[in-house]
Design a protein around this motif. Structure first.
Motif, PDB file in Angstrom:
ATOM      1  N   GLU A   1      35.998  40.503  45.625  1.00 39.95           N
ATOM      2  CA  GLU A   1      36.883  39.353  45.528  1.00 39.95           C
ATOM      3  C   GLU A   1      37.863  39.409  46.695  1.00 39.95           C
ATOM      4  O   GLU A   1      38.691  40.321  46.785  1.00 39.95           O
ATOM      5  CB  GLU A   1      37.631  39.376  44.202  1.00 39.95           C
ATOM      6  CG  GLU A   1      38.569  38.213  44.052  1.00 39.95           C
ATOM      7  CD  GLU A   1      39.579  38.493  42.977  1.00 39.95           C
ATOM      8  OE1 GLU A   1      40.502  37.672  42.860  1.00 39.95           O
ATOM      9  OE2 GLU A   1      39.475  39.503  42.289  1.00 39.95           O
TER      10      GLU A   1
ATOM     11  N   ARG B   1      34.677  44.359  42.690  1.00 33.65           N
ATOM     12  CA  ARG B   1      34.714  44.065  41.265  1.00 33.65           C
ATOM     13  C   ARG B   1      33.362  44.346  40.623  1.00 33.65           C
ATOM     14  O   ARG B   1      32.717  43.474  40.058  1.00 33.65           O
ATOM     15  CB  ARG B   1      35.116  42.610  41.026  1.00 33.65           C
ATOM     16  CG  ARG B   1      36.506  42.226  41.470  1.00 33.65           C
ATOM     17  CD  ARG B   1      37.588  43.081  40.819  1.00 33.65           C
ATOM     18  NE  ARG B   1      37.525  43.107  39.374  1.00 33.65           N
ATOM     19  CZ  ARG B   1      38.112  42.209  38.583  1.00 33.65           C
ATOM     20  NH1 ARG B   1      38.822  41.228  39.119  1.00 33.65           N
ATOM     21  NH2 ARG B   1      38.011  42.308  37.278  1.00 33.65           N
TER      22      ARG B   1
ATOM     23  N   ASP C   1      33.028  45.848  37.994  1.00 31.73           N
ATOM     24  CA  ASP C   1      33.176  45.684  36.549  1.00 31.73           C
ATOM     25  C   ASP C   1      32.753  44.286  36.093  1.00 31.73           C
ATOM     26  O   ASP C   1      32.291  44.117  34.953  1.00 31.73           O
ATOM     27  CB  ASP C   1      34.610  45.968  36.121  1.00 31.73           C
ATOM     28  CG  ASP C   1      35.613  45.066  36.819  1.00 31.73           C
ATOM     29  OD1 ASP C   1      35.366  44.683  37.979  1.00 31.73           O
ATOM     30  OD2 ASP C   1      36.656  44.756  36.209  1.00 31.73           O
ATOM     31  N   LEU C   2      32.872  43.293  36.964  1.00 37.55           N
ATOM     32  CA  LEU C   2      32.460  41.948  36.579  1.00 37.55           C
ATOM     33  C   LEU C   2      30.938  41.819  36.586  1.00 37.55           C
ATOM     34  O   LEU C   2      30.370  41.061  35.786  1.00 37.55           O
ATOM     35  CB  LEU C   2      33.093  40.912  37.504  1.00 37.55           C
ATOM     36  CG  LEU C   2      34.625  40.870  37.477  1.00 37.55           C
ATOM     37  CD1 LEU C   2      35.147  39.687  38.279  1.00 37.55           C
ATOM     38  CD2 LEU C   2      35.156  40.825  36.055  1.00 37.55           C
TER      39      LEU C   2
ATOM     40  N   ILE D   1      38.575  39.691  33.723  1.00 40.59           N
ATOM     41  CA  ILE D   1      38.755  39.299  35.120  1.00 40.59           C
ATOM     42  C   ILE D   1      40.168  39.617  35.590  1.00 40.59           C
ATOM     43  O   ILE D   1      40.382  40.222  36.651  1.00 40.59           O
ATOM     44  CB  ILE D   1      38.463  37.801  35.302  1.00 40.59           C
ATOM     45  CG1 ILE D   1      36.992  37.498  35.037  1.00 40.59           C
ATOM     46  CG2 ILE D   1      38.842  37.341  36.711  1.00 40.59           C
ATOM     47  CD1 ILE D   1      36.656  36.015  35.009  1.00 40.59           C
TER      48      ILE D   1
ATOM     49  N   GLY E   1      41.719  43.118  36.838  1.00 43.25           N
ATOM     50  CA  GLY E   1      41.544  43.640  38.193  1.00 43.25           C
ATOM     51  C   GLY E   1      42.543  43.095  39.189  1.00 43.25           C
ATOM     52  O   GLY E   1      42.493  43.445  40.375  1.00 43.25           O
TER      53      GLY E   1
ATOM     54  N   ARG F   1      41.247  52.486  38.837  1.00 44.01           N
ATOM     55  CA  ARG F   1      40.661  51.588  37.849  1.00 44.01           C
ATOM     56  C   ARG F   1      40.783  52.186  36.460  1.00 44.01           C
ATOM     57  O   ARG F   1      40.608  53.387  36.270  1.00 44.01           O
ATOM     58  CB  ARG F   1      39.192  51.328  38.159  1.00 44.01           C
ATOM     59  CG  ARG F   1      38.949  50.539  39.426  1.00 44.01           C
ATOM     60  CD  ARG F   1      37.483  50.143  39.539  1.00 44.01           C
ATOM     61  NE  ARG F   1      36.610  51.313  39.489  1.00 44.01           N
ATOM     62  CZ  ARG F   1      35.299  51.263  39.259  1.00 44.01           C
ATOM     63  NH1 ARG F   1      34.722  50.093  39.060  1.00 44.01           N
ATOM     64  NH2 ARG F   1      34.573  52.351  39.235  1.00 44.01           N
TER      65      ARG F   1
ATOM     66  N   ASN G   1      37.218  49.318  32.822  1.00 46.25           N
ATOM     67  CA  ASN G   1      36.631  48.748  34.039  1.00 46.25           C
ATOM     68  C   ASN G   1      35.605  49.697  34.648  1.00 46.25           C
ATOM     69  O   ASN G   1      34.576  49.262  35.173  1.00 46.25           O
ATOM     70  CB  ASN G   1      37.721  48.437  35.054  1.00 46.25           C
ATOM     71  CG  ASN G   1      38.754  47.463  34.525  1.00 46.25           C
ATOM     72  OD1 ASN G   1      39.739  47.873  33.913  1.00 46.25           O
ATOM     73  ND2 ASN G   1      38.536  46.177  34.730  1.00 46.25           N
TER      74      ASN G   1
END
Length: 704
Positions: free
Chosen positions: A25, A40, A42-43, A300, A303, A310, A314
């Motif tokens: 991002e 990201r 984790d997304l 979302i 982050g 982190r 996450n």
């Protein structure tokens, strides 16, 4: 659906190096011009969790998990963020480049799956389904499947053999329409931005306002007309806009490091608990959808903020298992539903068990991996070397051939159907086609080709279906049939199961001199409850319609009101009288109205799964094998007999013996097809019921 909207900048996950894009991002912090890139992963993992929930709930639970709502938020976040950052880097929006990139990511896998569905339908399913599959395939390819399903009033059903293998593609259509709309909005913002008129705050305000309007519309629609609202792009827009707002607001949101783990954990728990807590098919995208949307937004947002370690939720989402599954989310979503539906259709099972469910998931995973590795990835990843270029060419050629093939097959079949339209018979020779009379009189008749045919049956409908006198919405439509000059009248009131008796009433009205005044609404027997006991979701629109119809009947009373007295029993075999029907009888009695209460006709089902008579006949069935045992369809004694005794204004009619034999309810009698789908009479068979219906009405009314 699940692989769009974020920039692919590289890949480093083991085992699937060409499949798993790292999510980065890029945001510009307030007061600076420096882009800060944040990985990201984790997304990507959140996508993996969401697709696991979608597949598991479809295969074993037969309900919505909320995973698709999570995908919608993520798609809005990544797509909008990528376009906004591109505008800020270049100063202008590049719509054609954005369109090419999006099509390259979406279409190859979609075309492959659509081609497989078309081939499987041709090879495995009855030819009567070819036209519907062709129409839905075209709707899916051109991103209009959600409107097709909404227009057909098709609820989002649990998987079973009767459900379309293309039903799940509604969400892709919603997203495709959103991408077009958001690009238009961002193009306007980019134009104003170049002139120094607006910045991100103005865009943030505009998107928030649009999201709130969409949410209000969705909440209202879910409370009044859920079947339509579930597929409505305008009602779904707020879920994508929630992600879009987060993407635009990212530079201004700073979650303290010590709170990020809590925020992420709450979001993850909400994602996992959505399916068990909510009946999404009957509640989303209304207020209840705030749960999965908020869950995705929390993960979302966890982050956002200054650099720091982190949090463990996450890190868990960014682990190998979740991210690799997330990398397959899009093709897995495409494949799992048709694999499940074709499996159920071929085995005749109503649902998958543990072992065969695992088999369905295993096959879907393999196909998803192959699709991602050999088709999706070569076309969406940058080329690198001669081997990669060759792979791109092979994948591109395959997709091109399949696209042409799918379009040729589906459009060609539609052209054939258009050139040879099915025209239902308007009148059949009663000696060759006695229909119900063969059951009632036992008269002998010679075998003739069945009419209407399996293609004519679905369009052999009563007059209100074609002349617009059965309303799909809140409007009360009143039409007159039979003898329009007669002083005597019968009001036909209710839904489509009242409507399918109209062809018989039209003949009787013309013969015996009475008007048939129709008050008809799709899916709506007269009911004075916002959510009847037999309904799967609230339908206050039906309640409001009923109240107005009752008022009109009281103001201009007909001689008799004809409506239904029974309904099939959803939780078992036979039929019953819902308590709401008794409430309607009381309301009619209070208004001094006499009622002809007609026992409902059987609905074709096996193990709780509805099936079409025409499909069964086209798939090696016959009149008897495509029918069902009478004891499964109807109680031995009319269940309305006992409660009707307490209502002096209610007089029962029962034509069961004109539809069913003593042991079996078949789908063809007297050379006439009885059902045009799973449970509606053909107009031709309804007309053959006129003599018996007239005999029973005459006995009650004394009119003849």
């Amino acid at each position: 659906m699940l692989a769009v909207g974020f920039e692919t900048v590289g890949s480093s996950v083991p085992k699937l190096p060409s499949v798993v894009p790292i999510q980065r991002e890029s945001v510009t912090r307030p007061g600076t011009a420096e882009a800060v890139t944040v990985r990201r992963g984790d997304l990507d993992g959140l996508r993996g969790v969401a697709i696991a929930l979608v597949v598991a709930f479809h295969v074993w639970m037969g309900r919505v998990s909320g995973g698709v709502d999570v995908f919608l938020v993520l798609s809005g976040f990544f797509f909008t963020g990528a376009v906004v950052r591109g505008v800020e880097r270049r100063g202008v929006l590049a719509p054609m480049a954005t369109a090419r990139r999006t099509v390259r990511r979406l279409m190859p896998s979609l075309v492959l799956v659509l081609a497989a569905i078309v081939l499987a339908t041709i090879a495995l399913r009855p030819y009567t389904q070819f036209g519907e599959t062709a129409a839905q395939t075209l709707a899916s390819m051109f991103y209009g499947q959600n409107w097709y399903l909404a227009g057909a009033e098709l609820d989002y059903l649990a998987p079973d053999p009767s459900v379309s293998p293309l039903q799940h593609l509604w969400s892709m259509s919603v997203q495709g329409q959103f991408y077009v709309a958001i690009v238009a909005v961002l193009a306007g913002w980019a134009w104003l931005r170049r002139r120094g008129a607006v910045g991100r705050p103005a865009l943030l305000l505009a998107l928030t306002g649009l999201g709130l309007l969409s949410f209000w519309y969705a909440a209202h629609g879910s409370a009044t007309h859920q079947a339509w609202t579930y597929y409505d792009s305008l009602a779904r827009a707020w879920e994508l806009l929630a992600g879009a707002v987060l993407a635009v607001a990212a530079p201004y949101l700073r979650i303290p490091v010590r709170l990020r783990g809590v925020v992420a954990l709450i979001g993850l728990v909400m994602v996992l608990s959505c399916g068990p807590l909510f009946d999404g098919a009957n509640q989303f995208p209304g207020t209840a959808a705030l749960w999965p949307v908020a869950a995705a937004c929390l993960v979302i947002a966890s982050g956002f903020g200054p650099a720091g370690p982190r949090a463990w939720p996450n890190r868990l989402l960014g682990g190998r298992v979740c991210t690799e599954l997330g990398a397959l989310a899009y093709p897995l979503y495409l494949w799992h539903w048709p694999i499940l539906i074709f499996y159920l259709a071929e085995t005749g099972r109503s649902h998958a068990g543990l072992v065969d469910g695992l088999l369905v998931i295993g096959v879907s995973l393999v196909l998803a991996y192959v699709t991602a590795r050999l088709v999706e990835n070569p076309l969406r990843m940058p080329s690198a070397g001669q081997v990669s270029t060759a792979n791109n060419r092979v994948a591109g050629g395959l997709v091109g051939v399949l696209t042409v093939g799918v379009l040729a097959a589906t459009l060609g079949w539609q052209v054939v159907l258009s050139a040879n339209p099915a025209v239902p018979p308007q009148a059949l020779d009663p000696h060759r086609y006695p229909g119900a009379s063969a059951l009632l009189s036992g008269a002998e008749y010679s075998p003739e080709p069945m009419r209407p045919t399996v293609f004519e049956g679905p369009v052999d409908t009563p007059s209100p279906t074609t002349d617009g006198c059965i309303t799909p919405d809140r409007e009360v439509r009143v039409c007159t049939y039979g003898d329009p000059t007669a002083t005597r009248s019968i009001a036909l009131v209710g839904g489509s199961h009242s409507e399918h008796w109209l062809p018989a009433l039209e003949l009787l009205g013309a013969e015996h001199g009475f008007r048939v005044i129709s008050y008809l609404k799709e899916g709506c027997p007269i009911v004075l409850s916002d959510q009847p006991s037999y309904a799967e979701y609230p339908f206050p629109e039906c309640h409001a319609w009923t109240v107005e119809v009752l008022d009109r009947l009281a103001a201009d009373p007909p001689g008799w009101v004809l409506t239904l007295s029974t309904r099939y029993r959803q939780s078992g075999v036979g039929d019953e009288v819902p308590v709401e029907y008794l409430e309607a009888w009381s309301a009619l009695q209070d208004r001094g109205l006499n009622v002809l209460a007609l026992r409902d006709t059987p609905r074709l089902q096996r193990d709780g799964v509805f099936y079409r008579a025409t499909d069964c006949l086209a798939h090696r069935g016959d009149a008897d094998s495509c029918g069902m045992d009478r004891t499964d369809a109807l109680d031995a004694v009319d269940p309305a007999a006992e409660p009707a005794a307490g209502y002096p204004n209610v007089h029962l009619l029962d034509l069961t013996d004109a539809v069913c034999r003593p042991q079996r309810c078949r789908v063809v009698e007297g050379n006439v097809l009885i059902y045009r789908d799973e449970h509606h009479l053909t107009a031709s068979y309804a007309r053959s019921l006129a003599p018996e219906l007239g005999r029973q009405i005459g006995l009650v009314t004394g009119w003849w």
